[in-house]
Design an enzyme around this catalytic site. Structure first.
Site, PDB file in Angstrom:
ATOM      1  N   SER A 241      -4.944   2.726   3.983  1.00 37.33           N
ATOM      2  CA  SER A 241      -5.088   2.016   2.709  1.00 37.33           C
ATOM      3  C   SER A 241      -5.132   0.493   2.936  1.00 37.33           C
ATOM      4  O   SER A 241      -5.926  -0.220   2.322  1.00 37.33           O
ATOM      5  CB  SER A 241      -3.912   2.406   1.807  1.00 37.33           C
ATOM      6  OG  SER A 241      -4.020   1.810   0.548  1.00 37.33           O
TER       7      SER A 241
ATOM      8  N   HIS B 101       7.603  -7.550  -1.818  1.00 34.21           N
ATOM      9  CA  HIS B 101       7.324  -6.962  -0.503  1.00 34.21           C
ATOM     10  C   HIS B 101       8.205  -7.643   0.563  1.00 34.21           C
ATOM     11  O   HIS B 101       8.012  -7.374   1.760  1.00 34.21           O
ATOM     12  CB  HIS B 101       5.864  -7.204  -0.097  1.00 34.21           C
ATOM     13  CG  HIS B 101       4.837  -6.489  -0.923  1.00 34.21           C
ATOM     14  ND1 HIS B 101       4.944  -5.173  -1.289  1.00 34.21           N
ATOM     15  CD2 HIS B 101       3.650  -6.911  -1.433  1.00 34.21           C
ATOM     16  CE1 HIS B 101       3.868  -4.822  -1.997  1.00 34.21           C
ATOM     17  NE2 HIS B 101       3.087  -5.856  -2.097  1.00 34.21           N
TER      18      HIS B 101
ATOM     19  N   LYS C 177       0.791  -1.231   0.000  1.00 38.24           N
ATOM     20  CA  LYS C 177       0.000   0.000   0.000  1.00 38.24           C
ATOM     21  C   LYS C 177       0.828   1.287   0.000  1.00 38.24           C
ATOM     22  O   LYS C 177       0.365   2.355   0.390  1.00 38.24           O
ATOM     23  CB  LYS C 177      -1.012   0.049   1.176  1.00 38.24           C
ATOM     24  CG  LYS C 177      -1.801  -1.194   1.428  1.00 38.24           C
ATOM     25  CD  LYS C 177      -2.232  -1.928   0.214  1.00 38.24           C
ATOM     26  CE  LYS C 177      -3.304  -1.237  -0.593  1.00 38.24           C
ATOM     27  NZ  LYS C 177      -3.579  -2.013  -1.852  1.00 38.24           N
TER      28      LYS C 177
HETATM   29  P1  A3P Z   1      -5.191   4.450  -1.351  1.00 33.84           P
HETATM   30  O1  A3P Z   1      -5.810   3.194  -0.811  1.00 33.84           O
HETATM   31  O2  A3P Z   1      -4.769   5.398  -0.265  1.00 33.84           O
HETATM   32  O3  A3P Z   1      -6.040   5.116  -2.384  1.00 33.84           O
HETATM   33  P2  A3P Z   1      -0.028  -0.503  -3.626  1.00 33.84           P
HETATM   34  O4  A3P Z   1       0.012  -0.454  -5.115  1.00 33.84           O
HETATM   35  O5  A3P Z   1       1.321  -0.474  -2.987  1.00 33.84           O
HETATM   36  O6  A3P Z   1      -0.897  -1.592  -3.127  1.00 33.84           O
HETATM   37  O7  A3P Z   1      -0.673   0.890  -3.129  1.00 33.84           O
HETATM   38  C1  A3P Z   1      -2.017   1.176  -3.384  1.00 33.84           C
HETATM   39  C2  A3P Z   1      -2.239   2.632  -3.056  1.00 33.84           C
HETATM   40  O8  A3P Z   1      -1.605   3.439  -4.064  1.00 33.84           O
HETATM   41  C3  A3P Z   1      -3.717   2.983  -3.058  1.00 33.84           C
HETATM   42  O9  A3P Z   1      -3.836   4.035  -2.102  1.00 33.84           O
HETATM   43  C4  A3P Z   1      -3.881   3.499  -4.486  1.00 33.84           C
HETATM   44  O10 A3P Z   1      -5.023   4.299  -4.674  1.00 33.84           O
HETATM   45  C5  A3P Z   1      -2.592   4.299  -4.631  1.00 33.84           C
HETATM   46  N1  A3P Z   1      -2.256   4.588  -6.037  1.00 33.84           N
HETATM   47  C6  A3P Z   1      -2.154   3.736  -7.070  1.00 33.84           C
HETATM   48  N2  A3P Z   1      -1.883   4.397  -8.201  1.00 33.84           N
HETATM   49  C7  A3P Z   1      -1.814   5.708  -7.895  1.00 33.84           C
HETATM   50  C8  A3P Z   1      -1.594   6.900  -8.643  1.00 33.84           C
HETATM   51  N3  A3P Z   1      -1.398   6.886  -9.949  1.00 33.84           N
HETATM   52  N4  A3P Z   1      -1.584   8.076  -7.982  1.00 33.84           N
HETATM   53  C9  A3P Z   1      -1.789   8.130  -6.646  1.00 33.84           C
HETATM   54  N5  A3P Z   1      -2.021   7.027  -5.878  1.00 33.84           N
HETATM   55  C10 A3P Z   1      -2.034   5.834  -6.494  1.00 33.84           C
END
Ligand code: A3P
Length: 288
Positions: free
Chosen positions: A130, A100, A45
């Site tokens: 998140s 991870h 996240k």
């Molecule tokens: P949120 O749940 O706060 O919206 P991961 O890919 O490590 O699992 O992280 C997911 C988080 O990154 C989610 O956060 C997601 O919305 C955010 N995310 C993914 N793409 C993004 C982008 N282009 N810009 C901003 N946040 C992004």
């Protein structure tokens, strides 16, 4: 739909058995990285999918064909996941690998190789929020419980993937041993173009301004959240329930303010300060 309720224990942490098996973890531990590999490392996240998209587009010079036709887990597979062995390319050329796993498992193999490591760190308060919502949608994760309890478990490292503090400090302590760049989710948010350019320089990929334009445009939250190759809508509802929460949920900085009480915030900061005392990681976010 396999092993939805199974938990794997590995290296002192718990991992979802749906994605990890003893064999896949052993394969990850013994994997030989090579020159040209780019390894995206994150605590969940923290912006993993975002970085997978950026690196994909850097290598395609802004051409969105691959990013819009191949799922992220195929073009930047997770080293520790069950499908990795059958997915990873063995032919010449750069490979994008995601993980991870903690540093003590991978750093020795990475040190031996000339792989490049991209580590993303995000304000742990926003990570906790998140992650909490991800628990709601991911049917192969345990019940999150109420938010205050979830944050407590997060701070104690009693969640899948273990302690955020151990992950961040472990990888940051490898700064002298690895060819690594540390970026924050927040700096990407503040100035995506600058982060893309920094990455291009780190990866040794000179880029025309128009190519950077295309990458920047494609990696905006509004665009990525509509891209089925990264928004996880390809995964059946029995595994990821988008009715409970979207994978591309909000994509903002500071959503923790909508979730933490003042008291929770004080407790969090106290623990953060204690745990990060021995870490000089410079981050653009302060805890506010
Ligand atoms: P949120 O749940 O706060 O919206 P991961 O890919 O490590 O699992 O992280 C997911 C988080 O990154 C989610 O956060 C997601 O919305 C955010 N995310 C993914 N793409 C993004 C982008 N282009 N810009 C901003 N946040 C992004």
């Amino acid at each position: 739909m396999d092993r939805m309720d199974v938990t794997e224990e590995f290296a002192g942490i718990q991992l979802p058995g749906h994605l990890h098996t003893p064999e896949s973890l052993q394969y990850a531990q013994e994997f030989e990285f090579r020159e040209g590999d780019v390894v995206i490392v994150t605590y969940p996240k923290s912006g993993t999918t975002w970085m997978q998209e950026i690196v994909t587009l850097i290598y395609s010079k802004g051409d969105p064909t691959i990013a819009t036709s191949v799922p992220n887990w195929m073009r930047a597979p997770w080293l520790e996941h069950t499908y990795f062995k059958d997915t990873i390319k063995n032919e010449e050329g750069p490979r994008i690998i995601t993980t991870h796993l903690p540093s003590d498992i991978l750093a020795p193999a990475l040190q031996k190789s000339k792989a490049k490591v991209v580590y993303i760190v995000r304000n742990p308060k926003d990570v906790a929020v998140s992650f909490y919502y991800f628990h709601k949608m991911a049917k192969f994760f345990p019940d999150s419980g109420a938010f205050p309890e979830f944050v407590e478990r997060f701070l104690e490292g009693k969640v899948y993937y273990g302690s955020w503090f151990d992950h961040v400090k472990g990888w940051y302590n490898q700064k002298k041993n690895l060819d690594v760049i540390y970026l924050t989710y927040e700096s990407m948010h503040k100035d995506l173009r600058r982060s893309i350019k920094k990455l291009c320089a780190f990866l040794g990929c000179p880029m025309y301004s128009e190519e950077v334009d295309k990458i920047e445009q494609h990696c905006k939250f509004a665009v990525m959240s509509q891209n089925a190759m990264v928004n996880y809508t390809l995964i059946p509802t029995e595994i990821l329930d988008h009715e409970k929460s979207k994978f591309m949920r909000k994509g903002v900085v500071g959503d923790w303010k909508n979730h933490f009480t003042d008291e929770q915030n004080e407790d969090f900061e106290k623990i953060y300060k204690e745990k990060m005392l021995d870490c000089d990681l410079q981050v653009v976010w302060n805890l506010d």
